[in-house]
Design an enzyme around this catalytic site. Sequence first.
Site, short mmCIF file in Angstrom:
data_model
loop_
_atom_site.label_atom_id
_atom_site.label_comp_id
_atom_site.label_asym_id
_atom_site.label_seq_id
_atom_site.Cartn_x
_atom_site.Cartn_y
_atom_site.Cartn_z
N THR A 92 0.85 -1.19 0.00
CA THR A 92 0.00 0.00 0.00
C THR A 92 0.89 1.23 0.00
O THR A 92 2.04 1.17 0.43
CB THR A 92 -0.88 0.05 1.27
N LYS A 98 -12.59 17.96 10.90
CA LYS A 98 -13.62 17.91 11.92
C LYS A 98 -13.70 19.27 12.58
O LYS A 98 -12.81 19.65 13.34
CB LYS A 98 -13.31 16.82 12.94
N TRP A 111 -18.15 16.62 10.74
CA TRP A 111 -17.32 16.35 9.58
C TRP A 111 -17.62 17.31 8.44
O TRP A 111 -18.79 17.59 8.14
CB TRP A 111 -17.61 14.93 9.06
#
Length: 541
Positions: free
Chosen positions: A182, A437, A442
């Site tokens: 990844t 946030k 959010w």
Amino acid sequence: MLQSLMSDDHPLTLALLFERAATQFPDNELVSRFPDGSIHRYTYADFARRTRKLANALATLGIEPGDRVATLCWNEHRHLELYFAVPLSGAVVHTLNARLHRDELTYIVNDAADSALFVHSSLLDAFEEIRDRVSVEHVIVIPDDGPTPEGYRDYEELIADEPEQFEPPPLDERQASGMCHTSGTTGRPKGVLYSHRSTTLLALMSCMTDTVGMHERDCMLPVVPMYHANAWGFPYAATYAGAKQVFPGRDLSAESLLGLFADEGVTLTGGVPTVFLDVLRALDERPGEWDLSAMRSLVIGGSAAPPSQIAGFDRHGLHVTHAWGMTEMNPLGSIANLKRAHDGLDEADTLEVRARQGHAQPLIEFRHVAEDGVVQPWDGVALGELQVRGPTIARAYYGVDRADDFVGDGWFRTGDIVTIDEHGSILIADRARDVVKSGGEWISSVALENALMAHPGVVEAAVFAAEDERWGERPLAAVVHAPGSSVEAEELREFIAPQFLRWWLPAEFIPVDSVPKTSTGKFDKVALRERYGRRLIEGGE
Ligand code: AMP
């Protein structure tokens, strides 16, 4: 239980894909562009012959089933030969990201304990820098135009005298065929092991009309590098379908890509939004210069394709298919094709559907879960972390205990915060780690970015969190202006204001020359936060 009388134990392996291309489509073409711009052409028959020789060469080197064989290479035909020869001989093809920092590259090669490494000659300098820090037994150079330097084996010499017959060892469909790390913007990169079965299923899935619809008459050009999650499985699917394949090599400039699209009659291509931004700009500047009448779809994913980009390609009669996926999913997860239920929508609403990340690919299930663990309704409003389940999804990382990411029952936590609408289509608001946030709520940085990039004076916009004494965090926007444009912050604010609540609007619009990108071409928000993240507290230049 009454057992079936089917050959259910016939393994789903890459041998099925390979043999189909070799026997059904021997005359179809594979085209590669070399770094000097010259073009190499051969057929699936040639590819099959050379791949078998390469598989024999691996055995001669002493590569055993299960060994990891690394590639450090651009998109070209010898990379495709490795894509098949390595897993057909029972070993695991481990693709290395050529754009990684040498420390990460060192870590990844050592993490996988690669036995052999095939490196393109143009990347030999990068390998030399880590050579003393890794212990790879065999290093083979994929030559360009010059001779292979002393001390290295040459790919062409390696396979030259090997026999053209090759009988694969018995392969178990669950054994690993490939490995990819990844991109790891937080923490160390993590190894994902793909199986023969998942890769074969993915290839089949990509040949379905309702997905990418790869077929024999396609001409596929993967812009996405073959080291980024198997180039989204395109080379495997295209080989299975017998499609013509065009590999652009190292040069991913708009000029080079558009030239190949036109000259080779490319019907299908795929890559990240950044590359296609340049392609769209070139088309806008020089409309009509390239004949792209063969092109049926540009698959864009890896990060969100802004609606303005999708609409921009529409202007040139080019169709964008927006897709979402992850390395851990081998990698396709969703696709934003229109469904029957979308018939009759007007242009603006249709664009909104096409700019979502879309509905689940076959064999994949979705659900999204709030912070308290409650599964959320598909109402297009409730936010939650997307979890995915299916036979092409990893159930653990290689050698790392990250049990938290795997919930049990096969569900994998993607780390993407989404809403899901009543048609099952996801809309990504953010990566969990990139979420802004503010006052406990959010804010979707992706939605703000898309709105900003719709302004003609903006080329790229990345929204990220900055610390704020009162609200915890506030969004900031780093904005790259179009050449000749000097659009002011106030104008940008007014431009996007009608679409958002007031407290969503970025606290500042910072003009930048370019947005930093990760090695796979995504906005690097960690870098942006490091640079500007304390600006609201400490003040900035
Ligand atoms: P990687 O494994 O490097 O391909 O990264 C996977 C991540 O990229 C996903 O979890 C998403 O956060 C992001 N991503 C991939 N495709 C898209 C897309 N179409 N829109 C928004 N984010 C995307």
